[in-house]
Design a protein around this motif. Sequence first.
Motif, PDB file in Angstrom:
ATOM      1  N   LEU A 142      -0.072  -1.412   2.826  1.00  0.00           N
ATOM      2  CA  LEU A 142       0.640  -2.680   3.021  1.00  0.00           C
ATOM      3  C   LEU A 142       0.370  -3.646   1.874  1.00  0.00           C
ATOM      4  O   LEU A 142       1.260  -4.411   1.475  1.00  0.00           O
ATOM      5  CB  LEU A 142       0.236  -3.310   4.350  1.00  0.00           C
ATOM      6  CG  LEU A 142       0.674  -2.551   5.607  1.00  0.00           C
ATOM      7  CD1 LEU A 142       0.125  -3.232   6.852  1.00  0.00           C
ATOM      8  CD2 LEU A 142       2.191  -2.454   5.686  1.00  0.00           C
ATOM      9  N   LYS A 143      -0.839  -3.609   1.348  1.00  0.00           N
ATOM     10  CA  LYS A 143      -1.154  -4.467   0.202  1.00  0.00           C
ATOM     11  C   LYS A 143      -0.305  -4.087  -1.002  1.00  0.00           C
ATOM     12  O   LYS A 143       0.208  -4.960  -1.714  1.00  0.00           O
ATOM     13  CB  LYS A 143      -2.639  -4.357  -0.134  1.00  0.00           C
ATOM     14  CG  LYS A 143      -3.081  -5.260  -1.281  1.00  0.00           C
ATOM     15  CD  LYS A 143      -4.573  -5.134  -1.549  1.00  0.00           C
ATOM     16  CE  LYS A 143      -4.998  -6.038  -2.695  1.00  0.00           C
ATOM     17  NZ  LYS A 143      -6.459  -5.905  -2.980  1.00  0.00           N
ATOM     18  N   SER A 182       3.381  -5.169  -0.456  1.00  0.00           N
ATOM     19  CA  SER A 182       3.646  -6.611  -0.502  1.00  0.00           C
ATOM     20  C   SER A 182       3.686  -7.156  -1.921  1.00  0.00           C
ATOM     21  O   SER A 182       4.121  -8.296  -2.129  1.00  0.00           O
ATOM     22  CB  SER A 182       2.574  -7.365   0.294  1.00  0.00           C
ATOM     23  OG  SER A 182       1.287  -7.174  -0.289  1.00  0.00           O
ATOM     24  N   LYS A 183       3.256  -6.358  -2.893  1.00  0.00           N
ATOM     25  CA  LYS A 183       3.238  -6.822  -4.278  1.00  0.00           C
ATOM     26  C   LYS A 183       4.628  -6.663  -4.900  1.00  0.00           C
ATOM     27  O   LYS A 183       5.192  -5.575  -4.921  1.00  0.00           O
ATOM     28  CB  LYS A 183       2.219  -6.031  -5.097  1.00  0.00           C
ATOM     29  CG  LYS A 183       0.773  -6.358  -4.754  1.00  0.00           C
ATOM     30  CD  LYS A 183      -0.181  -5.582  -5.653  1.00  0.00           C
ATOM     31  CE  LYS A 183      -1.623  -5.940  -5.356  1.00  0.00           C
ATOM     32  NZ  LYS A 183      -2.565  -5.188  -6.225  1.00  0.00           N
ATOM     33  N   SER A 223       8.505  -0.842  -4.505  1.00  0.00           N
ATOM     34  CA  SER A 223       8.284  -1.737  -3.369  1.00  0.00           C
ATOM     35  C   SER A 223       9.438  -1.569  -2.392  1.00  0.00           C
ATOM     36  O   SER A 223      10.529  -1.118  -2.778  1.00  0.00           O
ATOM     37  CB  SER A 223       8.187  -3.197  -3.827  1.00  0.00           C
ATOM     38  OG  SER A 223       9.450  -3.654  -4.262  1.00  0.00           O
ATOM     39  N   LYS A 281       0.498  -8.340   8.816  1.00  0.00           N
ATOM     40  CA  LYS A 281       0.836  -8.028   7.423  1.00  0.00           C
ATOM     41  C   LYS A 281       2.192  -7.341   7.340  1.00  0.00           C
ATOM     42  O   LYS A 281       2.973  -7.598   6.416  1.00  0.00           O
ATOM     43  CB  LYS A 281      -0.249  -7.136   6.810  1.00  0.00           C
ATOM     44  CG  LYS A 281      -1.583  -7.826   6.612  1.00  0.00           C
ATOM     45  CD  LYS A 281      -2.624  -6.887   6.039  1.00  0.00           C
ATOM     46  CE  LYS A 281      -2.305  -6.513   4.618  1.00  0.00           C
ATOM     47  NZ  LYS A 281      -2.460  -7.637   3.675  1.00  0.00           N
ATOM     48  N   THR A 282       2.492  -6.456   8.307  1.00  0.00           N
ATOM     49  CA  THR A 282       3.794  -5.778   8.316  1.00  0.00           C
ATOM     50  C   THR A 282       4.927  -6.770   8.529  1.00  0.00           C
ATOM     51  O   THR A 282       5.976  -6.693   7.870  1.00  0.00           O
ATOM     52  CB  THR A 282       3.821  -4.703   9.409  1.00  0.00           C
ATOM     53  OG1 THR A 282       2.775  -3.754   9.172  1.00  0.00           O
ATOM     54  CG2 THR A 282       5.150  -3.971   9.417  1.00  0.00           C
ATOM     55  N   LYS A 315       5.027  -9.872   7.687  1.00  0.00           N
ATOM     56  CA  LYS A 315       5.235 -10.646   6.462  1.00  0.00           C
ATOM     57  C   LYS A 315       6.092  -9.870   5.463  1.00  0.00           C
ATOM     58  O   LYS A 315       6.992 -10.430   4.825  1.00  0.00           O
ATOM     59  CB  LYS A 315       3.884 -11.002   5.833  1.00  0.00           C
ATOM     60  CG  LYS A 315       3.098 -12.048   6.608  1.00  0.00           C
ATOM     61  CD  LYS A 315       1.796 -12.393   5.897  1.00  0.00           C
ATOM     62  CE  LYS A 315       1.019 -13.459   6.661  1.00  0.00           C
ATOM     63  NZ  LYS A 315      -0.270 -13.805   5.984  1.00  0.00           N
ATOM     64  N   ILE A 316       5.825  -8.565   5.355  1.00  0.00           N
ATOM     65  CA  ILE A 316       6.606  -7.752   4.422  1.00  0.00           C
ATOM     66  C   ILE A 316       8.044  -7.624   4.905  1.00  0.00           C
ATOM     67  O   ILE A 316       8.996  -7.665   4.113  1.00  0.00           O
ATOM     68  CB  ILE A 316       5.951  -6.372   4.261  1.00  0.00           C
ATOM     69  CG1 ILE A 316       4.562  -6.514   3.644  1.00  0.00           C
ATOM     70  CG2 ILE A 316       6.820  -5.459   3.397  1.00  0.00           C
ATOM     71  CD1 ILE A 316       3.795  -5.218   3.561  1.00  0.00           C
ATOM     72  N   GLN A 376       9.886 -10.677   4.088  1.00  0.00           N
ATOM     73  CA  GLN A 376      10.162 -10.686   2.652  1.00  0.00           C
ATOM     74  C   GLN A 376      11.368  -9.809   2.335  1.00  0.00           C
ATOM     75  O   GLN A 376      12.236 -10.189   1.524  1.00  0.00           O
ATOM     76  CB  GLN A 376       8.927 -10.197   1.892  1.00  0.00           C
ATOM     77  CG  GLN A 376       9.038 -10.293   0.377  1.00  0.00           C
ATOM     78  CD  GLN A 376       7.811  -9.725  -0.303  1.00  0.00           C
ATOM     79  OE1 GLN A 376       7.349  -8.644   0.018  1.00  0.00           O
ATOM     80  NE2 GLN A 376       7.271 -10.484  -1.256  1.00  0.00           N
TER      81      GLN A 376
END
Length: 236
Positions: free
Chosen positions: A67-68, A71-72, A102, A213-214, A216-217, A220
Amino acid sequence: MVNIQNADSLSVASDALANEMATPTEKTLSIWDLLTSGGIGGQIIMIVLGLLFFVAIYLYIERALALKAASKIDKGFMNQIRDHITHRRFDSAKLLCQHTNSPVSRLIEKGITRIGKPLEDINSAIENAGKLEIYNLEKNVSILATISGAGPMIGFLGTVVGMILAFHEIASGGGQIEVGALASGIYTAMTTTVVGLIVGIFAYIGYNHLVVKTDKIVNQMEANAVEFLDLLNDPV
């Protein structure tokens, strides 16, 4: 005289031995002994909980790193896409997406490949690609949720089994049993519940952190997809 001295020595020795026996000794128990002192049934429960704990740790670390990475995204990515689309450099825009690893870039690439078709078709293609990306982001996360619920229940199962065995010992002894032995069996049985709760709490916290976190992605992805569709609707 010698006999009197020997008698005095024996008396002193016997008094010292009596005092040593009368002095209570503190019983210590290491964590390892506590985890492995529940008999075959308790040890099997502990092994299962240990496996669940290591699986939870592995899944959390693996998903957190994935996930990190997902998200980039370069802040200027959409500006470059806008510039390419505005000047109708579709191949350059597609190449930029291919070189950007991504979920957002893959959604935009799917939309670029549909340019020239009705906007509804482009939107449907992006939505289908988004569902696939969300599935990849949520992969194996549900296992953490399962462990968070199963861990405490398995631990409680070990406690129930331990209590049954403890009371079976009382029944087998005709009601005559040492209180110390009974207490030892009870706290050994309770250990499985403690370990199960630890596993469940860790898995529960890890699961909720990954869900946040998921989300948020996903937000996005949705924001960039809407921006891309607006760009196609009015590219100038």
